[in-house]
Write a protein that holds these residues in place. Structure first.
Motif, short mmCIF file in Angstrom:
data_model
loop_
_atom_site.label_atom_id
_atom_site.label_comp_id
_atom_site.label_asym_id
_atom_site.label_seq_id
_atom_site.Cartn_x
_atom_site.Cartn_y
_atom_site.Cartn_z
N MET A 171 59.00 -73.17 22.58
CA MET A 171 60.01 -72.34 23.22
C MET A 171 61.38 -72.98 23.15
O MET A 171 61.51 -74.18 22.92
N LEU A 172 62.41 -72.15 23.35
CA LEU A 172 63.78 -72.65 23.40
C LEU A 172 64.52 -71.98 24.54
O LEU A 172 65.18 -70.97 24.37
N PRO A 173 64.42 -72.52 25.75
CA PRO A 173 65.15 -71.99 26.90
C PRO A 173 66.62 -72.39 26.83
O PRO A 173 66.96 -73.47 26.35
N ALA A 174 67.48 -71.52 27.35
CA ALA A 174 68.92 -71.79 27.32
C ALA A 174 69.47 -71.92 28.73
O ALA A 174 69.06 -71.20 29.64
N MET A 175 70.42 -72.85 28.90
CA MET A 175 71.23 -72.94 30.10
C MET A 175 70.39 -73.11 31.37
O MET A 175 70.66 -72.50 32.40
N MET A 176 69.38 -73.97 31.29
CA MET A 176 68.50 -74.18 32.42
C MET A 176 68.59 -75.62 32.93
O MET A 176 68.86 -76.55 32.16
N PRO A 177 68.36 -75.83 34.23
CA PRO A 177 68.41 -77.17 34.81
C PRO A 177 67.30 -78.08 34.26
O PRO A 177 66.33 -77.61 33.66
N VAL A 178 67.45 -79.35 34.51
CA VAL A 178 66.46 -80.35 34.07
C VAL A 178 65.08 -80.03 34.62
O VAL A 178 64.07 -80.18 33.93
N GLU A 179 65.02 -79.57 35.86
CA GLU A 179 63.72 -79.27 36.47
C GLU A 179 62.99 -78.17 35.71
O GLU A 179 61.76 -78.19 35.59
N HIS A 180 63.72 -77.22 35.18
CA HIS A 180 63.11 -76.16 34.37
C HIS A 180 62.48 -76.76 33.12
O HIS A 180 61.37 -76.39 32.72
N THR A 181 63.18 -77.69 32.49
CA THR A 181 62.65 -78.35 31.30
C THR A 181 61.39 -79.14 31.63
O THR A 181 60.40 -79.11 30.87
N ARG A 182 61.40 -79.83 32.76
CA ARG A 182 60.22 -80.60 33.16
C ARG A 182 59.01 -79.68 33.36
O ARG A 182 57.92 -79.97 32.89
N ARG A 183 59.21 -78.56 34.05
CA ARG A 183 58.12 -77.62 34.30
C ARG A 183 57.65 -76.98 32.98
O ARG A 183 56.45 -76.73 32.80
N ALA A 184 58.59 -76.69 32.10
CA ALA A 184 58.24 -76.08 30.82
C ALA A 184 57.37 -77.01 29.99
O ALA A 184 56.38 -76.60 29.38
N ARG A 185 57.72 -78.28 29.97
CA ARG A 185 56.90 -79.24 29.23
C ARG A 185 55.51 -79.34 29.82
O ARG A 185 54.50 -79.42 29.09
N GLU A 186 55.42 -79.32 31.14
CA GLU A 186 54.12 -79.39 31.80
C GLU A 186 53.26 -78.20 31.42
O GLU A 186 52.06 -78.33 31.17
N LEU A 187 53.87 -77.01 31.36
CA LEU A 187 53.12 -75.81 31.01
C LEU A 187 52.75 -75.79 29.53
O LEU A 187 51.63 -75.42 29.16
N LEU A 188 53.69 -76.21 28.67
CA LEU A 188 53.44 -76.18 27.23
C LEU A 188 52.40 -77.20 26.79
O LEU A 188 51.66 -76.99 25.82
N GLY A 189 52.37 -78.35 27.47
CA GLY A 189 51.54 -79.44 27.00
C GLY A 189 52.25 -80.21 25.90
O GLY A 189 53.38 -79.87 25.50
N PRO A 190 51.61 -81.25 25.37
CA PRO A 190 52.28 -82.14 24.42
C PRO A 190 52.36 -81.61 22.99
O PRO A 190 53.09 -82.16 22.17
N ASP A 191 51.62 -80.54 22.68
CA ASP A 191 51.48 -80.12 21.29
C ASP A 191 52.35 -78.94 20.90
O ASP A 191 52.18 -78.37 19.82
N ARG A 192 53.28 -78.59 21.75
CA ARG A 192 54.20 -77.51 21.44
C ARG A 192 55.63 -78.03 21.46
O ARG A 192 55.95 -78.99 22.16
N LEU A 193 56.49 -77.37 20.70
CA LEU A 193 57.88 -77.78 20.55
C LEU A 193 58.73 -77.20 21.67
O LEU A 193 58.63 -76.02 21.99
N LEU A 194 59.56 -78.04 22.27
CA LEU A 194 60.47 -77.60 23.32
C LEU A 194 61.90 -77.95 22.93
O LEU A 194 62.28 -79.12 22.89
N VAL A 195 62.69 -76.91 22.62
CA VAL A 195 64.09 -77.06 22.25
C VAL A 195 64.93 -76.51 23.41
O VAL A 195 64.83 -75.33 23.75
N ALA A 196 65.73 -77.36 24.03
CA ALA A 196 66.56 -76.94 25.16
C ALA A 196 67.99 -76.70 24.69
O ALA A 196 68.59 -77.57 24.06
N LEU A 197 68.51 -75.50 24.96
CA LEU A 197 69.90 -75.18 24.62
C LEU A 197 70.78 -75.55 25.81
O LEU A 197 70.65 -74.97 26.88
N ARG A 198 71.67 -76.51 25.61
CA ARG A 198 72.46 -77.06 26.71
C ARG A 198 73.94 -76.83 26.49
O ARG A 198 74.55 -77.41 25.57
#
Length: 302
Positions: A171-198
């Motif tokens: 996933m690539l969430p945009a304009m979200m706080p650090v806590e959103h990124t932390r929760r997203a990684r927890e949900l995605l697990g280690p095997d999915r790509l997380l691109v944060a638009l900052r």
């Protein structure tokens, strides 16, 4: 979709990329900006689209042809702008022509934008699920790239994030706080790509920086998914109203001098992002590239 696409994307993207979100501009300006960003050492360039106007795959093709190494990605390709088979075909053609240099970000946009195009807004989750199925069904008719390209979803809420985990490469969430990124990684697990638009603002005056952030308007559009996402993180409606309180702005934007911005970007990486796409607010591509060159030593040498 698969582990190979994720691993290859992580390797090629590196830690930091940029977003070129400027509206209409001549093709030569896009080519020059892409080359400048590549020469500065960034790993990627991401481009957005609405419905009509600057069509994202054509735009990416222009910049892929003008560069040599950098990854080009859609952030996002609007699914309301094309049939799912056309999305799969366009992505496959670029990935085949430029092995390892293309990433596909897909999003559902917002109801107001879709309605303005003459279409009828419907459930984003259902629409995305059906659309991904349509893309998958079109795979046999599309070119088979030598290097698989990652398919990422613009996902802010947990249900869309679950779809990104189960039916995409991340996933690539945009304009979200650090806590959103932390929760997203927890949900995605280690095997999915997380691109944060900052989004970042090179301005040390708090009042001026926050004024720029509030002009973005993402927190004031009716039905904005950003509002719902911030509420899930504990921000109240009063805090989000009017472009966001100081706390909301400071959570969603990095502002200050180069060191402060680098710290904010690093916080996204520390929270679990594989890659951070940095965007700036400038009136044209030349001044946008100026800021990315100014930031490069601080963002890329950390």
């Amino acid at each position: 979709m698969g582990e190979d696409a994720v691993l290859e994307a992580r390797r090629r993207l590196g830690r930091i990329g940029v977003g070129l979100m400027t509206p209409l501009a001549p093709g030569d300006e896009w080519r020059r900006a892409a080359r400048r960003v590549e020469d500065a050492g960034y790993g990627s360039v991401w481009v957005n689209e609405a419905i009509g106007g600057r069509e994202v795959f054509t735009q990416l093709g222009v910049m892929l042809a003008a560069t040599e190494r950098i990854v080009l990605g859609s952030a996002i390709a609007n699914l309301w702008a094309r049939h799912p088979a056309a999305m799969q075909g366009a992505a496959s053609v670029l990935a085949d022509a430029y092995p390892g240099r293309f990433a596909l970000g897909v999003g559902v946009s917002m109801g107001a934008i879709v309605e303005q195009s003459g279409q009828t807004w419907s459930s984003p989750l259902t629409r995305m699920r059906e659309y991904l199925d349509g893309m998958d069904a079109a795979v046999p008719a599309a070119p088979a790239p030598e290097v698989p390209f990652p398919r990422l979803l613009a996902a802010l809420g947990p249900k869309m994030q679950g779809l990104a985990r189960d039916h995409a490469d991340g996933m690539l969430p945009a304009m979200m706080p650090v806590e959103h990124t932390r929760r997203a990684r927890e949900l995605l697990g280690p095997d999915r790509l997380l691109v944060a638009l900052r989004p970042v603002i090179l301005e040390t005056d708090p009042e001026k920086a926050r004024s720029v952030a509030r002009q973005v308007g993402a927190f004031s559009m009716p039905g904005s998914p950003y509002i719902a996402a911030l509420k899930r993180l504990g921000f109240s409606e009063a805090e989000i109203a009017g472009g966001g309180s100081d706390a909301v702005v400071d959570a969603c934007f990095s502002w200050g001098d180069e060191a402060a911005i680098a710290k904010g970007v690093q916080a996204q990486l520390d929270a679990g992002a594989d890659h951070v796409c940095v965007t700036v607010f400038q009136p044209d591509l030349a001044s946008t590239a100026d800021q990315f060159e100014r930031l490069a030593p601080h963002l890329l040498n950390g």
